[in-house]
Design an enzyme around this catalytic site. Structure first.
Site, PDB file in Angstrom:
ATOM      1  CB  CYS A 209      -0.903   0.000   1.229  1.00 53.71           C
ATOM      2  SG  CYS A 209      -1.865   1.515   1.421  1.00 53.71           S
ATOM      3  CB  CYS A 212      -0.417   2.182   5.758  1.00 51.62           C
ATOM      4  SG  CYS A 212      -1.342   0.746   5.108  1.00 51.62           S
ATOM      5  CB  CYS A 231      -4.942  -0.698   1.898  1.00 53.40           C
ATOM      6  SG  CYS A 231      -3.952  -0.907   3.415  1.00 53.40           S
ATOM      7  CB  CYS A 234      -4.603   2.884   5.565  1.00 55.69           C
ATOM      8  SG  CYS A 234      -4.146   2.797   3.806  1.00 55.69           S
ATOM      9  CG  ASP A 359      19.935 -10.410 -13.608  1.00 57.43           C
ATOM     10  OD1 ASP A 359      20.034 -11.635 -13.856  1.00 57.43           O
ATOM     11  OD2 ASP A 359      19.544  -9.961 -12.515  1.00 57.43           O
TER      12      ASP A 359
END
Length: 450
Positions: A209, A212, A231, A234, A359
């Site tokens: 989130c 938060c 979320c 929150c 990579d």
């Protein structure tokens, strides 16, 4: 227009003419020449255009192509960079290549590399930004997804009046408060899903989130970190969508049917991820005052574009050439292959040059294990890092005797002709794709250029 820009424009156009007509190439070099003579030449070339910038990790090229096709329905010719050469020099080349036209509305739709948004925005004054998604991609170059988004934000902040048309299903795109007008698009599936509470798999990036740092949950997760997020800690949640897909009607690797509002749309390409690209294009088209019928007509006309499920006929084979470059994109292509109803052969070409990302560990995040092994009758493994991909496929359960190693493009093309199936899918990284197309052009299998 001053003498410096006049000289730069002449030199760039001359080099483009020679490279395009004689050498059958030239997607970025003319731009390099023009920028060497006048670093701000793009400002001169773009000053009369209403510019749309398309950026994000995956889907830029297809989204750009669909937007262009739609806008042509109403406004005639649209300037764009169709080859996917999306850094500043490639964009300059697109303007140099453009011939004067009598377009009803001078519009440029530009695919722009995420790290180039700021420098391009300084010069072209965009009226619209289109944001597709943010996933891990070439971490040696971009870093984590938040670093990538910050690069894009730096560009958007230079154009506070431009409309931002963003994927509302990506939580990162509503995480920064911007003064720009905003339009969000996404999937809005039937209302009985509103009580769902699911999490993304543990290795999914971008699911914290932004408010938060709690793990985001989903009422509906479409793929990776995209979906109707919320979320539980929150209350942060997906923004209100302006445009949405309500149903996937049918799909296979060569066709998608889906519903937006009360109308069904069709595009001649597969993969759920391409529905997001079509939805982004739809949102832009509506912003430019196209109606649903004009958009539907444009989508029905869409053609395969360079390296994005590009269809090639060779020997008696139907070949789908597909660019793969990061874990999420690879996984979605593998999911698309599982919608294939016929047997097929698989070709994998893995390079690790700068443009690919040096990579190659990302191939281990692709779920090759989930492929229908019985459908895949033979595998060709090529590219500079063929041994890495060969080992990855063995770990996924494919037998060594199923696989043929192809040391170069000549061998790849020779072996494709011998494959036991009519359908062939080639999954290739960027530089391997360019190299293979060059060899195919030399052999007259495809036309030279893009």
């Amino acid at each position: 227009m001053n003498l410096k820009s006049d000289v730069a424009k002449f030199a760039g156009k001359s080099s483009y003419w020679f490279l395009h007509n004689v050498l059958k190439g030239g997607t970025s070099f003319p731009g390099k020449i023009a920028m060497k003579l006048d670093p701000d030449i793009l400002n001169t070339l773009a000053q009369n255009y209403e510019t749309v910038i398309v950026t994000g990790t995956n889907g830029k090229t297809m989204t750009t192509a669909l937007i262009v096709e739609a806008l042509r329905e109403k406004y005639g010719e649209v300037l764009t960079n169709p080859s996917g050469s999306n850094m500043q020099q490639g964009i300059v080349t697109a303007f140099l290549a453009n011939k004067k036209s009598k377009a009803k509305r001078p519009i440029a739709v530009l695919e722009v590399d995420e790290a180039n948004v700021k420098m391009v925005t300084k010069l072209v004054k965009p009226s619209v930004f289109v944001l597709t998604n943010i996933f891990r991609d070439q971490m040696d170059r971009y870093g984590e997804i938040y670093t990538t988004y910050n690069k894009i934000i730096e560009g958007i902040k230079l154009a506070p009046d431009a409309t931002v048309i963003a994927n509302g299903d990506a939580s990162i795109f509503s995480s920064v408060d911007l003064p720009n007008p905003k339009i969000f698009y996404g999937f809005k599936l039937p209302s009985d899903h509103s009580q769902n509470d699911v999490k993304a798999p543990v290795n999914t990036d971008g699911v914290l989130c932004p408010e938060c740092d709690h793990i985001l949950h989903y009422h509906d997760r479409i793929y990776a970190n995209l979906g109707d997020f919320f979320c539980p800690n929150c209350g942060y949640r997906r923004p209100e969508l302006t445009y949405s897909v309500s149903e996937i009607i049918d799909q296979d690797p060569n066709h998608l049917s889906f519903r937006m509002g009360t109308k069904d749309y069709h595009i001649n390409i597969g993969g759920t991820y391409n529905i997001y690209n079509a939805l982004a294009a739809y949102s832009v088209a509506r912003h430019f005052d196209l109606d649903d019928e004009e958009i539907a007509n444009a989508f029905a006309k869409n053609k395969r574009v360079f390296g994005r499920q590009e269809l090639i006929q060779y020997a008696d084979k139907d070949i789908d050439l597909i660019l793969v470059k990061n874990p999420v994109g690879l996984d979605e292509v593998l999911h698309m292959l599982n919608t294939e109803k016929d047997d097929y052969s698989l070709v994998t070409l893995l390079n690790a040059n700068h443009a690919d990302g040096i990579d190659t560990s990302w191939i281990w995040d692709g779920q090759f294990e989930d492929l229908n092994h019985e459908q895949i009758k033979q595998i060709l493994v090529g590219g500079q890092r063929w041994h890495d991909m060969g080992f990855r496929l063995e770990v996924a359960g494919f037998l060594p005797e199923q696989m043929t190693t192809c040391p170069d493009n000549e061998a790849v093309i020779e072996e494709i002709a011998k494959l036991p199936t009519k359908k062939v899918y080639i999954l290739s990284t960027y530089t391997a794709l360019l190299s293979l197309r060059k060899t195919m052009a030399e052999k007259k299998i495809i036309k030279a250029g893009m």
